[in-house]
Design an enzyme around this catalytic site. Structure first.
Site, short mmCIF file in Angstrom:
data_model
loop_
_atom_site.label_atom_id
_atom_site.label_comp_id
_atom_site.label_asym_id
_atom_site.label_seq_id
_atom_site.Cartn_x
_atom_site.Cartn_y
_atom_site.Cartn_z
N PRO A 38 0.82 -1.21 0.00
CG PRO A 38 -0.17 -1.17 2.10
CD PRO A 38 0.66 -2.02 1.21
CD GLU A 39 3.37 3.58 -4.02
OE1 GLU A 39 3.54 4.81 -3.97
OE2 GLU A 39 3.83 2.88 -4.93
#
Ligand SMILES: [Zn+2]
Length: 291
Positions: free
Chosen positions: A2-3
């Site tokens: 996840p960014e």
């Protein structure tokens, strides 16, 4: 992995579902990698606390907590009516880093607990907040009330000023791509959004960060904000997919212009997208559009 936009989407989705609720019970798995604070300390800080707010700082989800504590006077008089001096609010923070595979789910207790669940917070509203992490690169910790609110190791890319952004890269000999990924400079920018913002700004990933002009850096700042904000917007519409336990797993996809499009025609000029390695990370760019 996840960014920033995904983490923001998860934080907002969890906030909507749990804020204002009291954490009544805490269960932890006993797997040491997951817990940056001792599990007993985490349980002690969380149990009985009220969840005030869930927000994103960099790639960390910060849960702000408050707690009603007994004041000095055990016998409140009529004078104290309207002045709740018998209770003061102390605060602490619960930090959740999702790592590679971490998920924060809001589930009804009747929903089967998934494999690799490392923490379950039973909430006064009836649901559970569960932390699930198969690869165990995620981290849970708590911060005491005396410290300032958590603001992470770097500067927030969505709110950084023009001058602060330019100053970040002054004198840096590393490639701009590597500088963008350096979490002590800007926090939360990952591989996808670094490539996408460099493409939109027309800057080659290997350019020395300290040699970019102010004009180029301002273009990059703008591109980064646009790319991140757009991804957050997309994520907002699919938030239940990864916050609600019975939802479909998986993050939304931004329409990538260069990332993972090696050999495909550039959407602007038609020449094939190139792939190189910068700072150990795969990097995608257009040799015509990026100078
Ligand atoms: Zn191009």
């Amino acid at each position: 992995m996840p960014e920033l936009p995904e983490v923001e989407t998860v934080a907002n989705g969890v906030h909507e579902r749990v804020h204002g609720q009291i954490i009544e019970r805490v269960w932890t798995s006993g797997k040491p990698q997951t817990f940056k604070s001792p599990e007993s300390e985490i349980a002690g800080v969380l149990t009985g606390a009220r969840i005030e707010r869930v927000r994103r700082v960099g790639k960390t989800i910060v849960v702000s907590l408050s707690r009603q504590t007994r004041g000095d006077s055990p016998h409140p008089t009529s004078a104290s009516v309207g002045h709740p001096s018998s209770s003061v609010v102390s605060s602490a923070e619960f930090l959740v880093h999702l790592g590679m595979t971490g998920r924060l789910l809001v589930s009804a207790p009747s929903v089967e607990v998934p494999k690799h669940t490392h923490a379950i917070l039973s909430l006064s509203g009836g649901n559970e907040l569960r932390f699930v992490d198969a690869r165990r690169f995620g981290r849970l910790s708590v911060r005491a009330s005396e410290e300032d609110a958590y603001d992470g190791p770097g500067i927030e890319p969505l709110t950084v000023s023009e001058d602060d952004f330019v100053a970040l890269f002054r004198g840096r000999k590393t490639p701009i791509k590597a500088a963008l990924l350096n979490q002590s400079l800007l926090h939360g920018v990952g591989n996808i959004y670094a490539d996408e913002s460099l493409f939109r700004a027309g800057i080659r990933p290997r350019r020395q960060a300290g040699r970019l002009t102010r004009k180029e850096l301002l273009k990059l700042r703008e591109a980064l904000k646009v790319v991140l904000a757009h991804a957050i917007e997309l994520g907002g519409s699919s938030v239940s997919d990864y916050v609600d336990a019975d939802g479909v797993r998986g993050f939304f996809q931004l329409e990538h212009r260069v990332y993972m499009r090696t050999g495909q025609p550039c959407l602007v000029c038609g020449s094939p997208i190139k792939k190189i390695t910068v700072g150990g990370r795969s990097t995608h760019y257009c040799a015509v559009c990026q100078k």
